[in-house]
Design an enzyme around this catalytic site. Structure first.
Site, PDB file in Angstrom:
ATOM      1  N   GLU A 118     -15.779  38.220  -1.866  1.00  0.00           N
ATOM      2  CA  GLU A 118     -16.073  38.036  -0.436  1.00  0.00           C
ATOM      3  C   GLU A 118     -16.951  36.804  -0.246  1.00  0.00           C
ATOM      4  O   GLU A 118     -17.938  36.623  -0.946  1.00  0.00           O
ATOM      5  CB  GLU A 118     -16.789  39.280   0.086  1.00  0.00           C
ATOM      6  CG  GLU A 118     -16.394  39.645   1.482  1.00  0.00           C
ATOM      7  CD  GLU A 118     -14.923  40.018   1.596  1.00  0.00           C
ATOM      8  OE1 GLU A 118     -14.159  39.162   2.112  1.00  0.00           O
ATOM      9  OE2 GLU A 118     -14.532  41.119   1.185  1.00  0.00           O
ATOM     10  N   ASP A 134     -14.087  32.255  -0.815  1.00  0.00           N
ATOM     11  CA  ASP A 134     -12.928  31.362  -0.586  1.00  0.00           C
ATOM     12  C   ASP A 134     -13.357  29.979  -0.106  1.00  0.00           C
ATOM     13  O   ASP A 134     -12.865  28.967  -0.598  1.00  0.00           O
ATOM     14  CB  ASP A 134     -11.851  32.008   0.307  1.00  0.00           C
ATOM     15  CG  ASP A 134     -12.268  32.313   1.737  1.00  0.00           C
ATOM     16  OD1 ASP A 134     -13.487  32.329   2.027  1.00  0.00           O
ATOM     17  OD2 ASP A 134     -11.369  32.558   2.562  1.00  0.00           O
ATOM     18  N   GLY A 161     -11.455  42.695  10.785  1.00  0.00           N
ATOM     19  CA  GLY A 161     -11.627  42.160   9.431  1.00  0.00           C
ATOM     20  C   GLY A 161     -10.404  42.326   8.558  1.00  0.00           C
ATOM     21  O   GLY A 161     -10.471  42.101   7.348  1.00  0.00           O
ATOM     22  N   LEU A 162      -9.261  42.711   9.152  1.00  0.00           N
ATOM     23  CA  LEU A 162      -8.024  42.818   8.357  1.00  0.00           C
ATOM     24  C   LEU A 162      -7.088  41.657   8.663  1.00  0.00           C
ATOM     25  O   LEU A 162      -5.908  41.677   8.323  1.00  0.00           O
ATOM     26  CB  LEU A 162      -7.340  44.170   8.609  1.00  0.00           C
ATOM     27  CG  LEU A 162      -8.214  45.384   8.266  1.00  0.00           C
ATOM     28  CD1 LEU A 162      -7.473  46.685   8.551  1.00  0.00           C
ATOM     29  CD2 LEU A 162      -8.673  45.345   6.805  1.00  0.00           C
ATOM     30  N   SER A 163      -7.648  40.669   9.317  1.00  0.00           N
ATOM     31  CA  SER A 163      -6.984  39.400   9.534  1.00  0.00           C
ATOM     32  C   SER A 163      -5.746  39.459  10.411  1.00  0.00           C
ATOM     33  O   SER A 163      -4.689  38.938  10.067  1.00  0.00           O
ATOM     34  CB  SER A 163      -6.670  38.726   8.197  1.00  0.00           C
ATOM     35  OG  SER A 163      -6.768  37.354   8.421  1.00  0.00           O
ATOM     36  N   SER A 164      -5.923  40.056  11.577  1.00  0.00           N
ATOM     37  CA  SER A 164      -4.851  39.952  12.577  1.00  0.00           C
ATOM     38  C   SER A 164      -4.668  38.494  12.978  1.00  0.00           C
ATOM     39  O   SER A 164      -3.574  38.088  13.374  1.00  0.00           O
ATOM     40  CB  SER A 164      -5.178  40.806  13.803  1.00  0.00           C
ATOM     41  OG  SER A 164      -6.269  40.267  14.523  1.00  0.00           O
ATOM     42  N   GLU A 224      -6.953  27.403  12.838  1.00  0.00           N
ATOM     43  CA  GLU A 224      -8.124  28.259  13.095  1.00  0.00           C
ATOM     44  C   GLU A 224      -9.423  27.453  12.957  1.00  0.00           C
ATOM     45  O   GLU A 224     -10.356  27.621  13.733  1.00  0.00           O
ATOM     46  CB  GLU A 224      -8.115  29.466  12.142  1.00  0.00           C
ATOM     47  CG  GLU A 224      -9.020  30.571  12.616  1.00  0.00           C
ATOM     48  CD  GLU A 224      -8.673  31.965  12.099  1.00  0.00           C
ATOM     49  OE1 GLU A 224      -7.522  32.187  11.643  1.00  0.00           O
ATOM     50  OE2 GLU A 224      -9.552  32.833  12.148  1.00  0.00           O
ATOM     51  N   ASP A 281      -7.023  34.340   3.898  1.00  0.00           N
ATOM     52  CA  ASP A 281      -6.242  35.209   4.790  1.00  0.00           C
ATOM     53  C   ASP A 281      -4.820  34.681   4.963  1.00  0.00           C
ATOM     54  O   ASP A 281      -3.842  35.429   4.912  1.00  0.00           O
ATOM     55  CB  ASP A 281      -6.904  35.295   6.173  1.00  0.00           C
ATOM     56  CG  ASP A 281      -8.330  35.818   6.108  1.00  0.00           C
ATOM     57  OD1 ASP A 281      -8.788  36.178   5.005  1.00  0.00           O
ATOM     58  OD2 ASP A 281      -8.985  35.849   7.166  1.00  0.00           O
TER      59      ASP A 281
END
Ligand code: ADP
Ligand code: MG
Length: 399
Positions: A45, A48, A135-138, A171, A183
């Site tokens: 975490e 990246d 936090g699940l990267s929609s 983004e 992501d």
């Protein structure tokens, strides 16, 4: 109720979305549908954007984008999640972000055009089963599904890592969130029943088989703290400050990925205490990803559980991105029968925890965690019992 029964109904989404498309944009069009997954990070975490290693998996929650070309220069979009339509003029000379969901779509269109892909106008209908802002990267699932749909109507193809870079640029540079590449890569290259060991510097990756006996159980705090975006950008700046300081002693380093724990400890007192702690999280977390992979190959799940626990503590104490809700969900999982490991996942300040759980214990585990969280905070946590999902692909109307 956990969400696995909803996930079963996902097979009907393409058919449903084709109907939504027709009612908004008219029937008898040549509609194509693209589907890109969200992701969960197992470990690694905030590594990246430090050029480090991460170990995410795509999940079987997805964003679908239905598309057909238009004869004008508009992207006309309907988001089923927001129940809202919007139009984007592809020829707008100075497009600005508006702090609106359409920024992600506009950003992708702009970055594709900058990469030399000429876009026709198009109508798009979008639906996501990835929870938004958890936090699940929609956001990456939206970007990658839309990028793939736009590429299809333009008649172009690009290698998947390039698609991921373009989405990240959208983004970073248009939406204004300085997210790393994890992501978008996970949404592009994920594979069923595989975790992804990704080197965020080279973008080389290796798919690791998920063991058949282990389930990824994702618990949603249902809370997102408002300041999370600003804090995220602050953490990035603190990492950059750490690199800047450490370069005085190790001129060859380019990112925290290049720093060993021994090197960091040798200069602990040369760094401001806060910067030292931020660096300590990143350097140790990067090491934990590599240790997890070694344990994964050996099937040493006890070790993986230990590394996940250490990751959570490091994110809480050194990186200070956890929250009371995330800590409660991790504590609610600790020691439960069948639990292999639990930690917060994603950027932090709310969002979700990832729990690796032995298959046979999943039902008892989810009931117990839900109850403990409800008793502590009075909040009903959503729980997603997921498997590692496939990366972006085209799907067919009646799939
Ligand atoms: P996460 O990526 O963790 O879900 P983000 O804050 O990065 O959280 O992204 C969530 C945002 O992405 C939403 O608030 C919305 O602006 C946009 N978004 C994601 N999915 C959709 C969708 N299906 N329709 C419209 N906007 C979406
Ligand atoms: Mg996001």
């Amino acid at each position: 109720m956990d969400k696995s029964s909803d996930q079963l109904r996902e097979v009907h989404v393409p058919h449903h979305l084709a109907g939504v498309f027709s009612s908004h944009f008219g029937a008898n069009q040549n509609v194509r549908i693209f589907r890109a997954p969200g992701r969960v990070n197992i470990i690694g975490e905030h590594t990246d954007y430090n050029d480090g290693f991460v170990l995410p998996a795509a999940i079987d929650l997805y964003t679908w984008a239905a598309i057909a070309p238009r004869s004008d220069r508009l992207l006309s979009i309907f988001s089923e999640n927001f129940g809202e339509s919007a139009e984007i003029d592809l020829d707008e000379r100075f497009p600005k972000s508006r702090d609106h969901w359409t920024d992600y779509v506009r950003g992708v269109a702009i970055m594709l055009q900058k990469a030399g892909v000429p876009l026709p106008g198009a109508s798009l209908a979008i639906y996501s089963s990835v929870p938004l802002g958890s936090g699940l990267s929609s956001s990456a699932a939206l970007e990658v599904s839309v990028a793939s749909a736009l590429l299809a109507v333009s008649g172009h193809t690009l290698p998947l890592p390039e698609v991921a870079r373009i989405c990240q640029r959208a983004e970073n540079e248009f939406v204004g969130a300085r997210v790393g590449i994890m992501d978008q890569i996970a949404s592009c290259v994920g594979a069923s029943d595989k975790a992804i060991l990704l080197d965020c510097r080279s973008l080389n990756y290796e798919l690791l088989p998920m063991p058949a006996g282990v389930t990824m159980v994702i618990c949603n705090t249902m809370v997102k703290h408002e300041h999370s975006g600003g804090e995220y950008n602050d953490r990035r700046a603190q990492c950059e400050e750490g690199v800047c300081n450490l370069k005085k002693y190790y001129p060859q380093i380019r990112a925290l990925r290049d720093v060993t724990l021994a090197q960091l400890e040798a200069h602990r007192t040369d760094l401001p205490e806060l910067i030292y702690r931020r660096c300590h999280h990143v350097v140790s977390e990067n090491e934990r990803v590599l240790q997890t992979v070694v344990a994964w190959h050996k099937g040493d799940w006890a070790q993986i559980g230990k590394l996940m626990a250490e990751s959570h503590v490091s994110l809480k104490r050194d990186y200070e991105v956890s929250s009371r809700e995330l800590d409660l969900l991790v504590e609610a999982a600790a020691g439960r029968s069948g639990l292999i490991g639990a930690r917060m996942t994603g950027g932090g300040f709310g969002g979700c925890t990832i729990n690796l759980v032995n298959n046979a214990s999943v039902a008892g585990f989810t009931d117990a965690v839900r109850e403990a969280y409800k008793n502590a905070l009075g909040i009903d946590a959503e729980i997603y019992v997921t498997t590692a999902g496939a990366g972006v692909s085209e799907v067919h109307g009646n799939a």
